[in-house]
Design a protein around this motif. Sequence first.
Motif, PDB file in Angstrom:
ATOM      1  N   THR A 203       0.823  -1.210   0.000  1.00 18.80           N
ATOM      2  CA  THR A 203       0.000   0.000   0.000  1.00 18.80           C
ATOM      3  C   THR A 203       0.853   1.253   0.000  1.00 18.80           C
TER       4      THR A 203
ATOM      5  N   THR B 269     -11.034   1.097   5.647  1.00 25.76           N
ATOM      6  CA  THR B 269      -9.915   2.043   5.657  1.00 25.76           C
ATOM      7  C   THR B 269     -10.370   3.489   5.788  1.00 25.76           C
TER       8      THR B 269
ATOM      9  N   HIS C 226     -11.098  -5.276   3.326  1.00 27.38           N
ATOM     10  CA  HIS C 226     -11.831  -4.152   2.742  1.00 27.38           C
ATOM     11  C   HIS C 226     -13.333  -4.405   2.799  1.00 27.38           C
TER      12      HIS C 226
ATOM     13  N   HIS D   8      -3.477   3.655   1.333  1.00 26.52           N
ATOM     14  CA  HIS D   8      -3.872   3.848   2.724  1.00 26.52           C
ATOM     15  C   HIS D   8      -4.065   5.332   2.977  1.00 26.52           C
TER      16      HIS D   8
END
Length: 306
Positions: A60, A92, A269, A305
């Motif tokens: 990420t 996230t 996710h 991120h």
Amino acid sequence: MRRHLIALALAAAGATGAGAATYLAVTDGQSRRSGVTVNASESIKKRPAGERTTAAKVTTRPFNAAALRRAVRAYFEKRPGEAGIMATDLRTGLSFGENEKQRFVSASVMKVDILASLLLQRQRARGRLSDGQRHLAERMIRESDNAAADALYSAAGGGAGVRKANAAFGLKHTKPFPGAGSWGSSWTSPADQVRLLGHLASDRSALKASGRRYILGLMGSVMEEQAWGVSAAARPGEKVALKNGWTPVHRQGHGWAVNSVGRITGADHDFLIAVCSGGSPTMGSGVSTVEHVAGMVVDTMRASHA
């Protein structure tokens, strides 16, 4: 087979379907068998919900919304018609939108709103759906049955009833079609569709947990030939709940409206995604736009991120 579904829709572009009796002649969201073949340039290979061709792990990096926006805009500029997307990752906290507040003809994605509105009404009245209404709801979401949607739209109070429920859901751009018919001629936006999906995924929803599970369960079991759209952004092992809509438009624009809304849940996710499009010359072209931009945005969000 999904190819049969697209072929039928292409062949029926000038037909009048259920749910369109009072303003627009639309055929939308129903699955029937057809022997018509599709032009290879417009056909899309069937891919089960949740399956992607690649699933490599990616390190990420900080989310670059500006770069993603440039890429999405560049893609939209190459495509016929217009489109918008809204995506949120509940795990996230990342969100991205492009043309997300623009209104598009809803087509059959309106069926989720119809069911959510009716459930909210029954909840407030301390009641529940009748057995007959539950049967209609299953047909409306899983099979995208238009006659079932006509009946449930009427039960929800038509445009006025759904509009009142939408105020509780916080929908800002959705305009249900007035009266008891032509629900597919309503207007909505990707942002509103993600707000509604949020009410299906959140404990802070206006809907009770049982209603949320019920709707998502139906969306997670749509017929195989209708498992296209935002499911193109899913990876192996992830769960997909979705509803698609497609219709030729005559008085509220031109070409095809092709939309897909849904939830993709995996280990890391939890995506809520809505892609709406209008003005595509064919249904296949609209499906390609929806699937490609969903994949673009979700793949970037996976690799990023906050």
